[in-house]
Motif scaffolding. Structure first.
Motif, PDB file in Angstrom:
ATOM      1  N   ASP A 187      72.804  54.163  67.924  1.00  0.00           N
ATOM      2  CA  ASP A 187      72.157  55.117  68.792  1.00  0.00           C
ATOM      3  C   ASP A 187      70.968  54.601  69.386  1.00  0.00           C
ATOM      4  N   VAL A 188      70.605  55.013  70.544  1.00  0.00           N
ATOM      5  CA  VAL A 188      69.225  54.660  71.247  1.00  0.00           C
ATOM      6  C   VAL A 188      69.011  56.025  71.968  1.00  0.00           C
ATOM      7  N   ASP A 189      67.480  56.027  72.282  1.00  0.00           N
ATOM      8  CA  ASP A 189      67.147  57.321  73.201  1.00  0.00           C
ATOM      9  C   ASP A 189      66.926  56.879  74.573  1.00  0.00           C
ATOM     10  N   SER A 190      66.330  57.601  75.348  1.00  0.00           N
ATOM     11  CA  SER A 190      66.220  57.125  76.458  1.00  0.00           C
ATOM     12  C   SER A 190      65.149  56.206  76.796  1.00  0.00           C
ATOM     13  N   ASN A 191      64.251  55.883  75.842  1.00  0.00           N
ATOM     14  CA  ASN A 191      63.376  54.640  75.807  1.00  0.00           C
ATOM     15  C   ASN A 191      64.024  53.549  74.965  1.00  0.00           C
ATOM     16  N   ASN A 192      65.192  53.453  74.834  1.00  0.00           N
ATOM     17  CA  ASN A 192      66.057  52.485  74.150  1.00  0.00           C
ATOM     18  C   ASN A 192      65.382  52.083  72.641  1.00  0.00           C
ATOM     19  N   LYS A 193      64.903  53.109  72.186  1.00  0.00           N
ATOM     20  CA  LYS A 193      64.656  53.106  70.523  1.00  0.00           C
ATOM     21  C   LYS A 193      65.677  53.673  69.605  1.00  0.00           C
ATOM     22  N   ASN A 194      65.820  52.758  68.789  1.00  0.00           N
ATOM     23  CA  ASN A 194      66.888  53.055  67.586  1.00  0.00           C
ATOM     24  C   ASN A 194      66.076  53.811  66.576  1.00  0.00           C
ATOM     25  N   VAL A 195      66.937  54.086  65.461  1.00  0.00           N
ATOM     26  CA  VAL A 195      66.429  54.892  64.412  1.00  0.00           C
ATOM     27  C   VAL A 195      65.467  54.186  63.689  1.00  0.00           C
ATOM     28  N   GLU A 246      73.135  61.703  79.996  1.00  0.00           N
ATOM     29  CA  GLU A 246      73.661  61.817  78.826  1.00  0.00           C
ATOM     30  C   GLU A 246      72.729  61.519  77.914  1.00  0.00           C
ATOM     31  N   ARG A 247      71.824  60.350  78.031  1.00  0.00           N
ATOM     32  CA  ARG A 247      70.921  60.064  77.075  1.00  0.00           C
ATOM     33  C   ARG A 247      69.557  60.838  76.750  1.00  0.00           C
ATOM     34  N   ARG A 248      69.324  61.906  77.891  1.00  0.00           N
ATOM     35  CA  ARG A 248      68.578  62.855  77.660  1.00  0.00           C
ATOM     36  C   ARG A 248      68.497  63.446  76.540  1.00  0.00           C
ATOM     37  N   ILE A 249      70.016  63.821  76.249  1.00  0.00           N
ATOM     38  CA  ILE A 249      70.011  64.713  74.803  1.00  0.00           C
ATOM     39  C   ILE A 249      69.902  63.731  73.456  1.00  0.00           C
ATOM     40  N   GLU A 250      69.052  64.004  73.104  1.00  0.00           N
ATOM     41  CA  GLU A 250      68.611  62.987  71.880  1.00  0.00           C
ATOM     42  C   GLU A 250      69.500  63.152  70.840  1.00  0.00           C
ATOM     43  N   SER A 251      70.065  61.706  70.296  1.00  0.00           N
ATOM     44  CA  SER A 251      71.185  61.643  69.251  1.00  0.00           C
ATOM     45  C   SER A 251      70.603  62.454  67.919  1.00  0.00           C
ATOM     46  N   LEU A 252      71.475  62.875  67.359  1.00  0.00           N
ATOM     47  CA  LEU A 252      71.367  63.585  65.995  1.00  0.00           C
ATOM     48  C   LEU A 252      70.494  62.981  65.024  1.00  0.00           C
ATOM     49  N   ILE A 253      71.011  61.681  64.906  1.00  0.00           N
ATOM     50  CA  ILE A 253      70.220  60.778  63.624  1.00  0.00           C
ATOM     51  C   ILE A 253      68.941  60.315  64.201  1.00  0.00           C
ATOM     52  N   LEU A 254      68.652  60.127  65.697  1.00  0.00           N
ATOM     53  CA  LEU A 254      67.250  59.835  66.094  1.00  0.00           C
ATOM     54  C   LEU A 254      66.368  61.060  66.023  1.00  0.00           C
ATOM     55  N   LEU A 297      66.485  53.173  55.272  1.00  0.00           N
ATOM     56  CA  LEU A 297      66.946  52.162  55.910  1.00  0.00           C
ATOM     57  C   LEU A 297      66.728  50.939  55.566  1.00  0.00           C
ATOM     58  N   ILE A 298      65.730  50.506  54.874  1.00  0.00           N
ATOM     59  CA  ILE A 298      65.638  49.286  54.266  1.00  0.00           C
ATOM     60  C   ILE A 298      66.616  49.064  53.161  1.00  0.00           C
ATOM     61  N   LYS A 299      66.979  49.892  52.358  1.00  0.00           N
ATOM     62  CA  LYS A 299      67.839  49.918  51.148  1.00  0.00           C
ATOM     63  C   LYS A 299      69.383  50.280  51.548  1.00  0.00           C
ATOM     64  N   MET A 300      69.522  50.355  52.644  1.00  0.00           N
ATOM     65  CA  MET A 300      71.132  50.784  53.037  1.00  0.00           C
ATOM     66  C   MET A 300      71.694  49.483  53.464  1.00  0.00           C
ATOM     67  N   SER A 301      72.728  49.048  53.031  1.00  0.00           N
ATOM     68  CA  SER A 301      73.366  47.806  53.275  1.00  0.00           C
ATOM     69  C   SER A 301      73.677  47.539  54.564  1.00  0.00           C
ATOM     70  N   LEU A 302      74.083  48.849  55.029  1.00  0.00           N
ATOM     71  CA  LEU A 302      74.986  48.628  56.275  1.00  0.00           C
ATOM     72  C   LEU A 302      73.983  48.284  57.600  1.00  0.00           C
ATOM     73  N   ILE A 303      72.555  48.484  57.263  1.00  0.00           N
ATOM     74  CA  ILE A 303      71.637  48.554  58.268  1.00  0.00           C
ATOM     75  C   ILE A 303      71.652  46.992  58.420  1.00  0.00           C
ATOM     76  N   LYS A 304      72.099  46.569  59.676  1.00  0.00           N
ATOM     77  CA  LYS A 304      71.926  45.141  60.037  1.00  0.00           C
ATOM     78  C   LYS A 304      70.704  44.628  60.421  1.00  0.00           C
ATOM     79  N   GLU A 305      70.486  43.412  60.361  1.00  0.00           N
ATOM     80  CA  GLU A 305      69.225  42.611  60.714  1.00  0.00           C
ATOM     81  C   GLU A 305      68.962  42.849  62.206  1.00  0.00           C
ATOM     82  N   SER A 306      69.823  43.069  63.094  1.00  0.00           N
ATOM     83  CA  SER A 306      69.736  43.173  64.422  1.00  0.00           C
ATOM     84  C   SER A 306      68.913  44.771  64.604  1.00  0.00           C
ATOM     85  N   ALA A 307      69.315  45.403  63.760  1.00  0.00           N
ATOM     86  CA  ALA A 307      68.601  46.795  64.025  1.00  0.00           C
ATOM     87  C   ALA A 307      67.070  46.817  63.658  1.00  0.00           C
ATOM     88  N   PHE A 308      66.559  45.977  63.128  1.00  0.00           N
ATOM     89  CA  PHE A 308      65.259  45.671  62.805  1.00  0.00           C
ATOM     90  C   PHE A 308      64.480  44.960  63.982  1.00  0.00           C
TER      91      PHE A 308
END
Length: 661
Positions: free
Chosen positions: A383-391, A351-359, A407-418
């Motif tokens: 969300d991550v793709d088949s190569n485990n890459k997030n947005v 199911e990861r072959r279908i790329e997530s919309l936000i990705l 993404l840098i400005k949005m407060s909901l983006i946690k440090e773990s995403a970077f």
């Protein structure tokens, strides 16, 4: 029917001799059922092709009910009935006339599995679509909205950029917002693949952006259509040669409307008078209308995007591709087994072959969609793709500065995403350091591409969390090592271009310096033999000559030194950021100044040897002498702008030329 009679009908149809066709039908009523072309079209198909509404209605009015139903069901080689063709061409009168004869004709599908309703939507024929929709036996029947491969009318209208019709479809068939085809793509996926429909992915010059901000576009208000077959809201009915006049009138109406709106005071009268001022100054109406249409497309696309996201259930368990492709896709047209079998046959078992919309939106640079999805579904950050890459990683890898800044400005983006890494152990810095064959930046030439590649790498590095540390990927490489290895070819190409440019310009600078030196040492009119003071020093032309020759000498020597310093540079990666571009910019500026000064000093010195009655005649010649330098400056202006912009801009500008319309 005899072969010669079929050939006769074919000739009549090709020549548009419809009266003769009517006579042939009266002699042989079965003629209408015969297929007369290689594409297996009947006379009725041909009449619909060329828009012979009167002929179609006359033929159907003069035959029996049973015969007319049989003729209307005849399909050509593609499986199209006359109703399919009428819907495809947007002939509302023929559509209305045929469906009144037999509404069941709407349910007939062609070889591709397309119904007439689907074809009307695919080709953006709004009136024909409403007409067929109103004559459906069951208004809640979604099967006619889908073709054989699972695409819906919402997929097709978005793909064709008929966003006004797409908004109407969303109101009529809200469940299609979550529909997916056999590839697992939803209408939002189709929209995300069209970045040119969004402002964030549209390249515009400064003057275009100013005009864009001044133009006014209303949001499309979708209302219930009681008389769909008579709708003409999207069509302008006037002769083609009146297009320019009608565009001007439309623009005037737009300005008047904006000025009379209650909230127009907040936006300022200047914003709406600016387009009219441009027209008065001679700017073409067609160019202004082009910007107007572009802004309208952007607003309609964003409106469709907002509606789709509001109706979507992207992160419900039963909406994940692979578990349940779509509940509505399984009605009437295709069974769940058929869709799942086709989906698996395409290699989409994971199911990861279908790329997530936000990705997908992040990869394509659609900032508006990324922002809206994160606002509606904050969980999408996981969300991550088949190569485990997030947005974050996809935005960095695909060089999308606007998405990354968001993404840098949005407060909901946690440090773990970077801090996230892909399945190869690559961090955000590794992906920022890697370079692929395409040229993502909005500058020409390898040297400036290299300049912005380094700036992009430094931007990502400086925006990482304070305690972020550089790590090794699975191959044991650091980000710096990847940058050096992947940018080697770009460095060589950039170095070669800079060397060639510096060598050519240094030769010219040396010649100008030689001429400027000899000129600066000469004194027009000679010196006074008694005190050595120039005899003509009080003349304005002499002062101009002295000043211009001095400027020419100093600037040519400076230019020569700058170009020689470029030739002796080490051409390291970081040298392309500021050092080399700044030297090139200053070198070109001083070279241009020296050439202009030499020409001015020549004209000023030549002025003394012209007789008084001839001085007026030489002014045009002096002006013509300045044309070469003016031409040189004009040719070098784009390079100047690119160099200056790249030096002073911290965040690189991405090129969206590959997505432009």
């Amino acid at each position: 029917m005899a072969q010669n009679e079929v050939e006769t009908l074919f000739i009549y149809a090709m020549k548009g001799q419809w009266r003769e066709i009517l006579e042939a039908y009266q002699n042989n009523p079965g003629a209408l059922e015969d297929k007369i072309t290689k594409a297996e079209d009947t006379v009725l198909h041909m009449a619909v092709y060329v828009g012979q509404t009167t002929l179609v209605t006359t033929l159907l009015d003069n035959i029996g009910e049973e015969m007319s139903l049989a003729i209307l069901k005849v399909q050509n080689l593609k499986g199209n009935t006359p109703l399919h063709l009428a819907a495809e061409l947007g002939n509302v009168e023929i559509c209305k006339y045929i469906v009144k004869r037999d509404p069941n004709l709407i349910c007939i599908r062609n070889v591709e599995g397309e119904s007439p309703l689907y074809l009307a939507a695919t080709y953006g024929n709004r009136d024909a679509f409403f007409c067929l929709h109103a004559h459906q036996q069951c208004q809640d029947d979604y099967s006619l909205c889908r073709k054989g491969n699972g695409d819906t009318i919402l997929h097709s209208t978005i793909s064709g950029e008929y966003f006004g019709l797409a908004l109407h479809i969303l109101r009529l068939y809200p469940c299609l917002a979550d529909s997916v085809n056999e590839d697992g793509l939803s209408p939002l996926h189709i929209l995300a693949r069209k970045p040119n429909c969004f402002l964030s992915c549209t390249r515009m010059e400064f003057y275009e952006r100013v005009l864009y901000s001044c133009l006014f576009v209303d949001e499309l208000e979708v209302e219930e259509t009681k008389e769909p077959c008579n709708t003409r809201a999207c069509a302008d009915h006037y002769p083609k040669n009146y297009e320019t006049c009608m565009n001007f009138i439309s623009l005037l109406k737009m300005v008047v409307k904006a000025l009379t709106k209650p909230n127009s005071i907040d936006l300022g009268i200047f914003e709406y008078s600016f387009p009219i001022l441009l027209i008065i100054c001679g700017v073409g109406v067609s160019w202004i209308m082009k910007i107007q249409r572009r802004k309208e497309k952007h607003m309609r696309a964003k409106q469709v995007m907002n509606e789709l996201i509001e109706h979507a259930s992207l992160y419900k368990y039963d909406q994940i591709p692979g578990r349940n492709l779509n509940a509505y896709a399984l009605q009437h047209g295709n069974s769940k087994e058929n869709i799942t079998t086709s989906y698996m046959r395409k290699g989409n078992s994971d199911e990861r072959r279908i790329e997530s919309l936000i990705l997908m939106a992040a990869r394509m640079g659609v900032t508006e969609m990324v922002e809206k999805i994160l606002d509606k579904f904050p969980v999408a950050i996981q969300d991550v793709d088949s190569n485990n890459k997030n947005v974050v990683l996809l935005a960095i890898e695909n060089r999308q500065p606007r998405v990354y800044k968001l993404l840098i400005k949005m407060s909901l983006i946690k440090e773990s995403a970077f801090r996230h890494v892909d399945n190869q152990g690559n961090s955000a810095l590794h992906l920022a350091a890697s370079y692929r064959s395409h040229k993502p930046w909005r500058v020409p030439g390898a040297a400036m591409q290299m300049q912005w590649e380094y700036k992009w790498y430094k931007l990502v590095k400086n925006s990482m969390p304070p305690n972020f540390y550089e790590r090794y990927n699975n191959k044991g490489q650091t980000a710096k090592q990847i940058f050096v290895s992947t940018h080697g070819q770009l460095v060589r190409e950039g170095s070669k271009w800079l060397r060639n440019t510096a060598e050519s310009c240094s030769v010219v600078a040396a010649l100008v310096a030689t001429v400027a030196f000899s000129t600066s040492t000469s004194i027009p009119g000679g010196p006074d033999q008694n005190n050595g003071i120039p005899l003509l020093q009080r003349r304005f032309a002499f002062k101009l000559f002295a000043l211009a020759s001095l400027v020419a000498l100093c600037s040519s020597v400076t230019s020569l030194v700058l170009f020689l310093s470029i030739l002796s540079s080490r051409f390291q990666e970081k040298d392309f950021v500021v050092d080399l571009p700044r030297k090139l910019l200053l070198g070109l500026t001083t070279l241009l100044t020296s050439i202009a000064s030499v020409l001015i000093s020549f004209c000023a010195g030549h002025f003394f040897i012209i007789e008084d009655d001839m001085k007026v005649a030489v002014y045009p010649i002096y002006a013509a002498t300045c044309l070469p330098i003016s031409f040189f400056a004009l040719v070098q202006l784009p390079l100047y702008i690119d160099l200056a912009s790249a030096i002073f801009r911290k965040v690189p500008q991405r090129s969206y030329k590959m997505f432009s319309d």
